[in-house]
Design an enzyme around this catalytic site. Structure first.
Site, PDB file in Angstrom:
ATOM      1  N   ARG A  90     -30.655   1.033 -13.619  1.00 26.05           N
ATOM      2  CA  ARG A  90     -29.876   0.247 -14.584  1.00 26.05           C
ATOM      3  C   ARG A  90     -29.172  -0.923 -13.888  1.00 26.05           C
ATOM      4  NH1 ARG A  90     -29.439   3.131 -19.539  1.00 26.05           N
ATOM      5  NH2 ARG A  90     -29.389   5.384 -19.335  1.00 26.05           N
ATOM      6  N   GLU A  92     -27.997  -4.528 -28.576  1.00 24.68           N
ATOM      7  CA  GLU A  92     -28.936  -3.559 -28.006  1.00 24.68           C
ATOM      8  C   GLU A  92     -29.592  -4.142 -26.764  1.00 24.68           C
ATOM      9  OE1 GLU A  92     -29.845  -0.693 -27.864  1.00 24.68           O
ATOM     10  OE2 GLU A  92     -30.169   0.321 -29.767  1.00 24.68           O
ATOM     11  N   ASP A  93     -30.038  -3.271 -25.869  1.00 19.67           N
ATOM     12  CA  ASP A  93     -30.830  -3.742 -24.735  1.00 19.67           C
ATOM     13  C   ASP A  93     -32.279  -3.953 -25.141  1.00 19.67           C
ATOM     14  OD1 ASP A  93     -31.034  -0.991 -25.101  1.00 19.67           O
ATOM     15  OD2 ASP A  93     -31.384  -0.568 -22.990  1.00 19.67           O
ATOM     16  N   PHE A 143     -43.398  -0.482 -19.535  1.00 19.13           N
ATOM     17  CA  PHE A 143     -42.138   0.234 -19.308  1.00 19.13           C
ATOM     18  C   PHE A 143     -41.298  -0.632 -18.380  1.00 19.13           C
ATOM     19  CE2 PHE A 143     -38.932   3.168 -18.288  1.00 19.13           C
ATOM     20  CZ  PHE A 143     -38.946   4.127 -19.283  1.00 19.13           C
ATOM     21  N   ASP A 203     -37.559  -0.884 -29.743  1.00 18.47           N
ATOM     22  CA  ASP A 203     -38.902  -0.365 -29.504  1.00 18.47           C
ATOM     23  C   ASP A 203     -39.490   0.009 -30.873  1.00 18.47           C
ATOM     24  OD1 ASP A 203     -41.026   1.341 -28.603  1.00 18.47           O
ATOM     25  OD2 ASP A 203     -40.003   1.546 -26.704  1.00 18.47           O
TER      26      ASP A 203
END
Ligand code: PRP
Length: 178
Positions: A163, A97-98, A150, A101
């Site tokens: 990205r 996963e990046d 963020f 959260d």
């Protein structure tokens, strides 16, 4: 709207940490083969870097799941948009996963994959925001734990942009005054 970017993790810091994560995986799975499962789309940059530092036999596959709205977050409802192309029974699976959260996406994916009886099932995330967690998920490999900003870059987007940035940046958005 004006967007300003502030580097949180530089390309060099990222490269060093990705090498360390790969070294850990190489040690943990020495003599074995792994299937690396990237969760689209955010993981594609991290996955591409990570696998190039792995020196064990590696196969790669991808899954895509729907992102949830506010209404489905609490129920943990996530849907598979693209499934794996191969069975994972008796395989060593590492989900990549990046970012984690709330944990909702990963918890769903791990549930789906566990039912397919892999030999082992691990999680490797590039970023973790533990302060945002709503369901219990603990990554086996974690690049960086970060505060609740963020962030964009290195695969992560804001409205599908950024990205491609080589660094991880904090994005601040401000309404332009007239
Ligand atoms: C992001 C990220 C995780 C998920 C994490 O994906 O890649 O899959 O959100 O959030 P959670 O822990 O609260 O479930 P996103 O839906 O932004 O899609 P993308 O990877 O295609 O950008």
């Amino acid at each position: 709207m004006t967007e300003t970017l502030e580097v949180l993790l530089s390309e060099e810091q990222i490269r060093e940490r990705v090498k360390e994560l790969a070294a850990q995986i190489n040690r943990d799975f020495a003599g074995a083969e792994v299937l690396v499962v990237g969760i689209l789309k955010g993981s594609f940059v991290f996955l591409a870097d990570l696998v190039r530092y792995l020196d064990i036999p590696v196969k790669v596959d991808f899954m895509d799941v729907s992102s949830y709205g506010m209404t489905t977050e609490s129920s943990g409802e996530v849907r598979i948009l693209k499934d794996l192309e191969q069975p994972i029974e008796r395989k060593n699976v590492i989900v990549v996963e990046d970012i984690i959260d709330s944990g909702t996406t990963l918890k769903f994916i791990l549930g789906v994959l566990q039912r397919r009886r892999p030999r082992s099932l691990k999680v490797c995330t590039f970023l973790d925001k533990p302060s945002r967690r709503r369901v219990l998920v603990i990554p086996d490999y974690n690049g960086f734990s970060i505060p609740d900003h963020f962030v964009v870059g290195y695969g992560l987007d804001y409205a599908e942009q950024y990205r491609n940035l080589p660094d991880i940046c904090i994005i601040n958005t401000e309404q332009d005054s007239e």
